[in-house]
Design a protein around this motif. Structure first.
Motif, mmCIF file in Angstrom:
data_model
loop_
_atom_site.group_PDB
_atom_site.id
_atom_site.type_symbol
_atom_site.label_atom_id
_atom_site.label_comp_id
_atom_site.label_asym_id
_atom_site.label_seq_id
_atom_site.Cartn_x
_atom_site.Cartn_y
_atom_site.Cartn_z
ATOM 1 N N GLY A 63 40.571 -14.558 25.463
ATOM 2 C CA GLY A 63 41.091 -13.339 24.789
ATOM 3 C C GLY A 63 41.467 -13.363 23.225
ATOM 4 N N GLY A 64 41.923 -14.547 22.957
ATOM 5 C CA GLY A 64 42.397 -14.801 21.593
ATOM 6 C C GLY A 64 41.562 -14.507 20.516
ATOM 7 N N ALA A 65 41.799 -13.814 19.466
ATOM 8 C CA ALA A 65 40.830 -13.552 18.427
ATOM 9 C C ALA A 65 40.724 -14.628 17.603
ATOM 10 C CB ALA A 65 41.486 -12.494 17.594
ATOM 11 N N TYR A 66 39.572 -15.017 17.174
ATOM 12 C CA TYR A 66 38.977 -15.714 16.026
ATOM 13 C C TYR A 66 39.530 -15.354 14.536
ATOM 14 C CZ TYR A 66 36.081 -18.562 19.175
ATOM 15 O OH TYR A 66 35.233 -19.338 20.123
ATOM 16 N N SER A 67 40.138 -16.513 13.927
ATOM 17 C CA SER A 67 39.940 -16.185 12.314
ATOM 18 C C SER A 67 38.811 -16.530 11.768
ATOM 19 C CB SER A 67 41.229 -16.966 11.779
ATOM 20 O OG SER A 67 41.011 -18.266 11.729
ATOM 21 N N SER A 68 38.492 -16.456 10.477
ATOM 22 C CA SER A 68 37.310 -16.902 9.800
ATOM 23 C C SER A 68 37.365 -18.713 10.018
ATOM 24 C CB SER A 68 37.332 -16.621 8.581
ATOM 25 O OG SER A 68 38.343 -17.187 7.792
ATOM 26 N N PHE A 69 38.373 -19.146 9.837
ATOM 27 C CA PHE A 69 38.343 -20.641 10.305
ATOM 28 C C PHE A 69 37.993 -20.866 11.748
ATOM 29 C CE2 PHE A 69 41.154 -24.515 10.955
ATOM 30 C CZ PHE A 69 39.888 -25.510 10.492
ATOM 31 N N GLY A 70 38.481 -20.312 12.574
ATOM 32 C CA GLY A 70 38.060 -20.534 13.911
ATOM 33 C C GLY A 70 36.522 -20.246 14.169
ATOM 34 N N LEU A 71 36.134 -19.066 13.440
ATOM 35 C CA LEU A 71 34.391 -19.078 13.720
ATOM 36 C C LEU A 71 33.677 -20.134 12.822
ATOM 37 C CD1 LEU A 71 34.399 -15.231 12.959
ATOM 38 C CD2 LEU A 71 34.026 -16.255 14.978
#
Length: 304
Positions: A78-86
């Motif tokens: 459920g945690g949202a990605y940041s651009s770095f995560g993606l």
């Protein structure tokens, strides 16, 4: 797809766009960086660019990696990605294989460890999903805070911001590479510790041929009876305690109180061990010149 451009937002930068750019600029060194919020300019480059932290769309097939839209991409938990995560999700393995070639068999483990140790924290901070137990992530001296602090004054020109972004991204890449190296080391160390645990002859201590961090693996394997780690250092032998819990400073069994902070002759007199060299004041570390001396320190610590 030929990547000719890397596109992200203009203005002040944050940890997620810096780290995403650090990965992408290394993988696509020929690509020109464009920092803009102009939707027409952004859309005109789709198909020739990796677009991250801007554009209001996520589509990995088109290399669109934004997370500001209402239907932002999320992890299974459920945690949202940041651009770095993606970017790390889709390009992290490529980055590791390209620039950290020493242990290709550990690249997947390294990607997962960096995701856990670094990426998830950046994701949570950038999406304002930091739990109360993770307040250090938003402190001024946290990694996100330090990287954001590299922005120039708010009166800076676009050119000054662009130069600062490049400089900060280079630093971010060094920090990322350090985390990857740590991840490789942690994977290798875990294997060494597991072998030592399987080969030990006594339940309360293990011996290693090199002085490496053992606590993470010991706690992961729930080796509750283990108290000490004896290791060959650089020209000396090291006796370390096992921490009471993961990440804790206090040991399960501290070294004897009378050793605390002593060196050389003082420690030798108190312990009766001729080649004892040092005991840390916090009683988690002692050093001897020889293995025999370290074993003697160990026996006294166990009996204390």
């Amino acid at each position: 797809m030929q990547i000719d451009f890397l596109i992200t937002h203009s203005g002040r930068f944050h940890a997620d766009d810096l780290l995403a750019h650090a990965v992408l600029s290394a993988l696509f060194p020929q690509a020109q960086l464009i920092r803009t919020r102009d939707p027409e300019l952004i859309s005109s480059h789709i198909g020739r660019a990796v677009i991250f932290d801007v554009g209001h769309a996520f589509d990995p097939d088109l290399f669109l990696f934004d997370h500001h839209q209402p239907d932002k991409p999320r992890r299974d938990d459920g945690g949202a990605y940041s651009s770095f995560g993606l970017v790390w999700r889709y390009f992290g393995a490529d980055y590791i294989r390209a620039f950290h070639k020493d242990s290709p068999d550990l690249s997947t483990q390294a990607q997962e460890r960096v995701d856990a140790s670094l990426v998830r924290g950046i994701d949570a901070t950038d999406n304002f999903e930091v739990a109360q137990t993770s307040d250090p992530l938003v402190a001024p001296l946290s990694l996100p805070g330090l990287l954001e602090g590299l922005n120039p004054l708010r009166t800076a020109s676009d050119d000054e911001l662009a130069r600062a972004f490049i400089d900060a991204s280079l630093l971010a890449r060094h920090l990322l590479d350090g985390q990857i190296n740590e991840a490789f080391e942690a994977s290798r160390h875990a294997g060494v510790i597991r072998q030592a645990l399987s080969a030990r002859s006594e339940p309360t201590w293990i011996e290693l041929d090199e002085d490496i961090p053992a606590d993470p693996t010991i706690h992961e394997l729930q080796e509750a009876r283990l108290l000490f780690v004896l290791a060959r250092g650089r020209g000396e032998w090291v006796l370390r305690t096992v921490s009471s819990k993961p990440g804790a400073i206090h040991p399960r069994k501290p070294l004897p109180a009378e050793w605390a902070g002593l060196r050389g002759a003082d420690l030798q007199t108190v312990s009766g061990i001729r080649d004892a060299k040092f005991c840390h004041a916090a009683r988690f570390l002692a050093v001897s010149e020889t293995r025999d001396g370290a074993i003697a320190l160990l026996r006294q610590a166990l009996a204390a």
